[in-house]
Structure formats: structure tokens, C-alpha cells
Design a protein around this motif. Structure first.
Motif, PDB file in Angstrom:
ATOM      1  N   GLU A  62      15.907   2.548   3.950  1.00  0.00           N
ATOM      2  CA  GLU A  62      15.917   1.677   5.123  1.00  0.00           C
ATOM      3  C   GLU A  62      14.924   2.108   6.199  1.00  0.00           C
ATOM      4  O   GLU A  62      14.235   1.285   6.791  1.00  0.00           O
ATOM      5  N   ASN A  63      14.833   3.387   6.471  1.00  0.00           N
ATOM      6  CA  ASN A  63      13.965   3.863   7.551  1.00  0.00           C
ATOM      7  C   ASN A  63      12.813   4.720   7.047  1.00  0.00           C
ATOM      8  O   ASN A  63      12.266   5.527   7.796  1.00  0.00           O
ATOM      9  N   THR A  64      12.457   4.536   5.784  1.00  0.00           N
ATOM     10  CA  THR A  64      11.454   5.411   5.167  1.00  0.00           C
ATOM     11  C   THR A  64      10.095   4.744   4.987  1.00  0.00           C
ATOM     12  O   THR A  64       9.058   5.409   5.116  1.00  0.00           O
ATOM     13  N   TYR A  65      10.091   3.449   4.730  1.00  0.00           N
ATOM     14  CA  TYR A  65       8.843   2.764   4.393  1.00  0.00           C
ATOM     15  C   TYR A  65       8.519   1.665   5.402  1.00  0.00           C
ATOM     16  O   TYR A  65       9.414   1.072   6.008  1.00  0.00           O
ATOM     17  N   ARG A  66       7.221   1.404   5.540  1.00  0.00           N
ATOM     18  CA  ARG A  66       6.747   0.391   6.479  1.00  0.00           C
ATOM     19  C   ARG A  66       7.212  -1.005   6.076  1.00  0.00           C
ATOM     20  O   ARG A  66       7.706  -1.780   6.890  1.00  0.00           O
ATOM     21  N   THR A  67       7.024  -1.341   4.811  1.00  0.00           N
ATOM     22  CA  THR A  67       7.424  -2.640   4.270  1.00  0.00           C
ATOM     23  C   THR A  67       8.227  -2.420   3.000  1.00  0.00           C
ATOM     24  O   THR A  67       7.831  -1.623   2.148  1.00  0.00           O
TER      25      THR A  67
ATOM     26  N   GLN B 229       0.830  -1.197   0.000  1.00  0.00           N
ATOM     27  CA  GLN B 229       0.000   0.000   0.000  1.00  0.00           C
ATOM     28  C   GLN B 229       0.875   1.261   0.000  1.00  0.00           C
ATOM     29  O   GLN B 229       2.092   1.188  -0.199  1.00  0.00           O
ATOM     30  N   LYS B 230       0.259   2.406   0.221  1.00  0.00           N
ATOM     31  CA  LYS B 230       0.959   3.684   0.061  1.00  0.00           C
ATOM     32  C   LYS B 230       2.078   3.903   1.085  1.00  0.00           C
ATOM     33  O   LYS B 230       2.949   4.746   0.890  1.00  0.00           O
ATOM     34  N   GLU B 231       2.066   3.124   2.162  1.00  0.00           N
ATOM     35  CA  GLU B 231       3.127   3.253   3.159  1.00  0.00           C
ATOM     36  C   GLU B 231       4.347   2.383   2.840  1.00  0.00           C
ATOM     37  O   GLU B 231       5.355   2.429   3.551  1.00  0.00           O
ATOM     38  N   ASP B 232       4.248   1.581   1.773  1.00  0.00           N
ATOM     39  CA  ASP B 232       5.245   0.552   1.492  1.00  0.00           C
ATOM     40  C   ASP B 232       6.064   0.869   0.238  1.00  0.00           C
ATOM     41  O   ASP B 232       5.766   1.818  -0.486  1.00  0.00           O
ATOM     42  N   LEU B 233       7.065   0.028  -0.026  1.00  0.00           N
ATOM     43  CA  LEU B 233       7.921   0.212  -1.203  1.00  0.00           C
ATOM     44  C   LEU B 233       8.179  -1.134  -1.864  1.00  0.00           C
ATOM     45  O   LEU B 233       8.670  -2.068  -1.227  1.00  0.00           O
ATOM     46  N   ALA B 234       7.871  -1.214  -3.144  1.00  0.00           N
ATOM     47  CA  ALA B 234       8.214  -2.374  -3.963  1.00  0.00           C
ATOM     48  C   ALA B 234       9.458  -2.035  -4.771  1.00  0.00           C
ATOM     49  O   ALA B 234       9.523  -0.979  -5.410  1.00  0.00           O
ATOM     50  N   ILE B 235      10.440  -2.928  -4.741  1.00  0.00           N
ATOM     51  CA  ILE B 235      11.705  -2.708  -5.446  1.00  0.00           C
ATOM     52  C   ILE B 235      11.834  -3.804  -6.499  1.00  0.00           C
ATOM     53  O   ILE B 235      11.953  -4.979  -6.168  1.00  0.00           O
ATOM     54  N   LEU B 236      11.798  -3.411  -7.768  1.00  0.00           N
ATOM     55  CA  LEU B 236      11.672  -4.358  -8.867  1.00  0.00           C
ATOM     56  C   LEU B 236      12.907  -4.383  -9.755  1.00  0.00           C
ATOM     57  O   LEU B 236      13.425  -3.323 -10.131  1.00  0.00           O
TER      58      LEU B 236
ATOM     59  N   ASN C 148       4.427   2.501  -3.574  1.00  0.00           N
ATOM     60  CA  ASN C 148       5.602   3.181  -4.112  1.00  0.00           C
ATOM     61  C   ASN C 148       6.470   2.150  -4.819  1.00  0.00           C
ATOM     62  O   ASN C 148       6.595   1.012  -4.361  1.00  0.00           O
ATOM     63  N   LYS C 149       7.076   2.538  -5.921  1.00  0.00           N
ATOM     64  CA  LYS C 149       7.833   1.586  -6.729  1.00  0.00           C
ATOM     65  C   LYS C 149       9.155   2.188  -7.158  1.00  0.00           C
ATOM     66  O   LYS C 149       9.207   3.318  -7.631  1.00  0.00           O
ATOM     67  N   LYS C 150      10.204   1.412  -6.991  1.00  0.00           N
ATOM     68  CA  LYS C 150      11.507   1.766  -7.535  1.00  0.00           C
ATOM     69  C   LYS C 150      12.023   0.563  -8.325  1.00  0.00           C
ATOM     70  O   LYS C 150      11.773  -0.583  -7.944  1.00  0.00           O
ATOM     71  N   THR C 151      12.720   0.825  -9.426  1.00  0.00           N
ATOM     72  CA  THR C 151      13.293  -0.258 -10.227  1.00  0.00           C
ATOM     73  C   THR C 151      14.808  -0.136 -10.241  1.00  0.00           C
ATOM     74  O   THR C 151      15.364   0.960 -10.088  1.00  0.00           O
ATOM     75  N   PHE C 152      15.473  -1.271 -10.405  1.00  0.00           N
ATOM     76  CA  PHE C 152      16.931  -1.258 -10.549  1.00  0.00           C
ATOM     77  C   PHE C 152      17.307  -1.997 -11.822  1.00  0.00           C
ATOM     78  O   PHE C 152      16.595  -2.918 -12.255  1.00  0.00           O
ATOM     79  N   PRO C 153      18.398  -1.593 -12.480  1.00  0.00           N
ATOM     80  CA  PRO C 153      18.822  -2.253 -13.720  1.00  0.00           C
ATOM     81  C   PRO C 153      18.976  -3.755 -13.491  1.00  0.00           C
ATOM     82  O   PRO C 153      19.372  -4.206 -12.413  1.00  0.00           O
ATOM     83  N   HIS C 154      18.689  -4.502 -14.532  1.00  0.00           N
ATOM     84  CA  HIS C 154      18.617  -5.957 -14.430  1.00  0.00           C
ATOM     85  C   HIS C 154      19.851  -6.561 -13.757  1.00  0.00           C
ATOM     86  O   HIS C 154      20.985  -6.377 -14.215  1.00  0.00           O
ATOM     87  N   ASN C 155      19.602  -7.263 -12.645  1.00  0.00           N
ATOM     88  CA  ASN C 155      20.627  -7.985 -11.890  1.00  0.00           C
ATOM     89  C   ASN C 155      21.772  -7.097 -11.391  1.00  0.00           C
ATOM     90  O   ASN C 155      22.870  -7.593 -11.112  1.00  0.00           O
ATOM     91  N   ASN C 156      21.514  -5.801 -11.244  1.00  0.00           N
ATOM     92  CA  ASN C 156      22.537  -4.873 -10.773  1.00  0.00           C
ATOM     93  C   ASN C 156      22.457  -4.768  -9.245  1.00  0.00           C
ATOM     94  O   ASN C 156      21.611  -4.064  -8.689  1.00  0.00           O
ATOM     95  N   LEU C 157      23.331  -5.492  -8.559  1.00  0.00           N
ATOM     96  CA  LEU C 157      23.280  -5.564  -7.104  1.00  0.00           C
ATOM     97  C   LEU C 157      23.663  -4.251  -6.443  1.00  0.00           C
ATOM     98  O   LEU C 157      23.138  -3.911  -5.374  1.00  0.00           O
TER      99      LEU C 157
ATOM    100  N   TYR D 145      19.089  -5.687   4.930  1.00  0.00           N
ATOM    101  CA  TYR D 145      18.338  -4.442   5.085  1.00  0.00           C
ATOM    102  C   TYR D 145      16.903  -4.660   5.557  1.00  0.00           C
ATOM    103  O   TYR D 145      16.044  -3.796   5.390  1.00  0.00           O
ATOM    104  N   ASN D 146      16.645  -5.811   6.140  1.00  0.00           N
ATOM    105  CA  ASN D 146      15.351  -6.076   6.781  1.00  0.00           C
ATOM    106  C   ASN D 146      14.169  -5.903   5.820  1.00  0.00           C
ATOM    107  O   ASN D 146      13.153  -5.285   6.146  1.00  0.00           O
ATOM    108  N   ALA D 147      14.324  -6.456   4.616  1.00  0.00           N
ATOM    109  CA  ALA D 147      13.252  -6.407   3.620  1.00  0.00           C
ATOM    110  C   ALA D 147      12.725  -7.818   3.367  1.00  0.00           C
ATOM    111  O   ALA D 147      13.153  -8.791   4.007  1.00  0.00           O
ATOM    112  N   TYR D 148      11.776  -7.933   2.457  1.00  0.00           N
ATOM    113  CA  TYR D 148      11.215  -9.224   2.052  1.00  0.00           C
ATOM    114  C   TYR D 148      11.603  -9.502   0.601  1.00  0.00           C
ATOM    115  O   TYR D 148      11.911  -8.582  -0.158  1.00  0.00           O
TER     116      TYR D 148
END
Length: 418
Positions: free
Chosen positions: A191-196, A148-155, A171-180, A224-227
């Protein structure tokens, strides 16, 4: 507004300023007529036979046989006699449909059996599976309710379109393919900005045919305590020592937070699934709109149960598949063609030039080979390609015929790497 039909893509017609729905549809219809007139319509062709190494296709009222590279029925189980018999038995016992959504009477004992079978297949018997009508819905529906709006999906930028659709409420952020490095940067600043925070990758990517760097990504996610969610629709049955997919190769089957996939590929049927802990799975079963308001899978889904068994009972199908993959890919590479970084049953021939891609697709079809030309937005504008999927049902004669056609095309259009 004027669109150049010779360089246009389907995306260009998605929204045209000042054109209402009827005008946009009419303009797009003109574009389709343009494609047909040039022999570039390799889409929505009418198949008159079952999914197999060859398809009978009706084009302009002429029904012919084509070598097919358009199916993800990787092990050929849609045509397996035991899978078909199981589907028939399901229909004979329950009828042709369920008539209701799972919440109000459409949940049958065979749905429960499929859930348990999938959980067991992945070695996650202590967790639960939720079924969806399609793999697309499994991704989009799950993400829409969890994030939801409190969360962040990283694709990863290469994930399936269903994942992007699932992130419309968050909220959505993308990273270049397989770029660690890029992924870690996003995780660090968030890290301290989003609920999930949920990182989403594919096990096997549908256009490049390569795998994710899942082991390293999993380590970052935990740091970084993510899923972590992994969609391994194209890996199951193909990758892994026992066909459990790309996660089996990485030793992560019991470690990632969510596994999503589909029954429409290796399991030879219809439907999608999500594996999660029991509490999250229960939450999804009562909160996901696409689940509670959609009719459940029909009794022919009995075939899924047998297909899952066959992955273990008849491992020679996977062996045959890999014989075909290696033979075909090596043959294309011997011709100097660029198959990119694929390491799966998905084999692209990278062209780059969209106009040349259309001509190659047309010639292949004229010579009896059915493939999918792929352009923007599925891939970058300068990365047009012919996408092919190899299955265990292909024989060497099918592969040789296709290699010969590509050899002829290369001599005419010069598509080999410099």
C-alpha cells in the motif's frame, strides 16, 4: 546437455547453458523433426483457404478440408460480405498501406474513425483510444511505458503473455488465478511502498475460458488506491447482453481505468487498442515506442468499422455462437470429458498427460479435425489439454463430426473423467 524429446516442451530450448545460438537452433530443429516423425506437429500448418468453420490445409503436399477449432473469429466476421466490402473500399480509396508511423504521417482519418467507434462501442466517448498494430503490442507497449521501477504491476497468473512482457521494466507480483485473498494481501503489503499499483486481469482467460472476478477485484483495487486494467480480447462479441464483453456482464464498462483488446477476433481484422482517459492516452501516443515507431494499420482496417456496427445490427450471430457453444460443450461433457470451468467460446478438453495429448492431437488431425494441443508454459506441466474455439460459422455437422471423433478417441485412450 541432453533433453528427453518425448517429454520436452518448446520452453526447454529457450536457453541451454553452454549452447550458442546456432547450437540451440540446431538442437531445436532436431526436436521439431522428432515431433514431425511422430505426427505431433499441429503447429504452423499451411492453410490454403480463408478463416472459417473449415480450413483447407496442405500437409505433405496433400490439400484436404478440416473442421477448424483454431480461430478466434468468434462471430465469423472475417467472411461477412459487408465487412469484406468495407475493407475493399478502404483499399480502393487509400491503397494497400500507410507507409509511415502515426507520428510522422501514418495517421489517417480512418484511424481516427476507428478510435471514435471503439470508444463509442464501449460507452466511453469522453475517453480516448490508442491503436496498436496488434493486441499483443497494445498490452506490452502500454505497460512498458506506464510502469517503471518505482511502480508495481499485480497480475493474475492467467493473464496473456503480452502482459508479462509489458512488465519487464517494473516490479511484478502475481496472484493465483481469481484468488481474491491473495490479491488483497499483495495490495495491503504494497500500500505505501510503490508510486503506482496496477492490477491486470483478463475479461475472459485464453486457456481456461473462464472470466475474472472483475466486480470484486474492482472493489479491492479502489479500496487500496490502485488502478485496474482489463484485457477483454476474448470477451468482446461473445459475452455481455449486447456483446460488449465480460465487463458489460459485470457492469464495469465505465468504471475500470484501462480496457485493452484486439480487432483480430470479433472485429475480424488486425490491430489492438487501449482505452484510457484523454491525458493518459495522449501520453501513450507520444511516448510508447511500439506505437510511434511502428507503421499504422492498413486501409483494409475499414472492415473494423463495419464489424463493430454488425455486433448491434446482426445480433443473431452471437445467438448462433452460443447455440454452438452449449451444444458442443454439453456433447463433450456427455462423453465424460473434462472441459474445466469454461463459460465462453474457448473450450479446453483437459488431458493432463502430455504424451497422451500429442496422440489425441494427431488422431484428431488424421480424422479431419484441426485443434491446438496446449502444453507448458501456456499451462501448467500437468495440465496439458486440447484447446478449441467455437465460432458462429460452425454447423451442427461440424460439431457432431468432432464429437464422434472424441468418442472414438476416448474408447482407445480412456481420457474421460474417472
Amino acid at each position: 546437455m541432453s533433453i528427453d524429446f518425448t517429454t520436452a516442451t518448446f520452453k526447454d530450448f529457450e536457453n541451454i547453458p553452454d549452447y550458442d545460438i546456432a547450437q540451440r537452433a540446431e538442437y531445436f530443429y532436431e526436436f521439431l523433426d522428432h515431433m514431425k516423425s511422430r505426427g505431433h506437429m499441429n503447429y504452423r500448418l499451411k492453410n490454403t483457404s480463408g478463416t472459417n468453420a473449415t480450413l483447407n490445409i496442405d500437409i505433405a503436399n496433400q490439400n484436404k478440408e478440416y473442421v477448424s477449432f483454431v480461430s478466434s473469429d468468434y462471430l465469423g466476421f472475417t467472411q461477412h460480405p459487408k465487412v469484406k466490402q468495407a475493407a475493399i473500399e478502404g483499399i480502393e480509396k487509400y491503397g494497400t498501406g500507410t507507409g509511415a508511423s502515426p507520428l510522422i504521417g501514418g495517421y489517417f482519418d480512418y484511424h481516427s474513425a476507428i478510435e471514435k467507434k471503439i470508444a463509442g462501442f464501449f460507452g466511453r466517448k469522453e475517453e480516448e483510444v490508442i491503436l496498436f498494430t496488434t493486441g499483443y503490442a497494445a498490452n506490452s507497449a502500454t505497460l512498458q511505458i506506464l510502469m517503471q521501477k518505482e511502480d508495481l504491476a499485480i497480475l493474475d497468473m492467467g493473464v496473456h503473455a503480452s502482459v508479462h512482457e509489458g512488465c519487464v521494466f517494473t516490479n511484478k507480483k502475481t496472484f493465483p488465478h481469481n484468488n481474491l485473498e491473495a490479491l488483497e494481501h499483495i495490495l495491503k503489503i504494497s500500500e505505501n511502498t510503490y508510486r503506482t499499483k496496477l492490477v491486470i486481469v483478463d475479461g475472459v482467460y485464453s486457456q481456461e475460458g473462464d472470466t475474472s472476478r472483475a466486480k470484486e477485484i474492482h472493489a479491492l483495487v479502489k479500496k487500496y488506491n490502485a488502478y485496474l486494467m482489463v484485457d477483454d480480447a476474448h470477451g468482446v462479441g461473445v459475452m455481455g447482453k449486447t456483446g460488449r464483453g465480460a465487463l458489460e456482464d459485470d457492469g464495469l464498462l465505465d468504471k475500470v481505468d484501462f480496457i485493452t483488446g484486439t480487432s483480430s477476433k470479433t472485429f475480424g481484422n488486425l490491430g489492438g487498442y487501449v482505452i484510457a482517459n484523454k491525458k493518459i492516452a495522449s501520453f501513450l501516443k507520444f511516448q510508447s515506442r511500439q506505437h510511434i515507431f511502428s507503421v499504422t494499420a492498413p486501409p483494409s482496417s475499414f472492415g473494423i468499422l463495419k464489424a463493430i456496427d454488425l455486433v448491434d445490427e446482426e445480433p443473431f450471430w452471437k445467438d448462433k455462437l452460443w447455440d454452438n457453444i452449449n451444444y458442443f460443450k454439453n456433447g463433450l461433457n456427455d462423453l465424460g470429458l473434462d472441459t474445466g470451468i469454461t463459460c465462453s467460446a474457448i473450450i479446453p478438453v483437459k488431458i493432463g498427460d502430455q504424451s497422451k495429448m500429442w496422440d489425441i492431437g494427431r488422431i484428431l488431425l488424421e480424422e479431419g479435425v484441426y485443434t491446438n494441443p496446449i502444453m507448458y508454459p501456456a499451462v501448467a506441466r500437468k495440465d496439458a489439454r486440447i484447446r478449441m474455439t467455437v465460432t458462429a460459422r460452425h454447423e451442427k455437422e461440424h460439431l457432431d463430426k468432432t464429437l464422434n471423433v472424441f468418442d472414438d478417441i476416448n474408447k482407445k485412450l480412456h481420457i474421460a473423467k474417472k
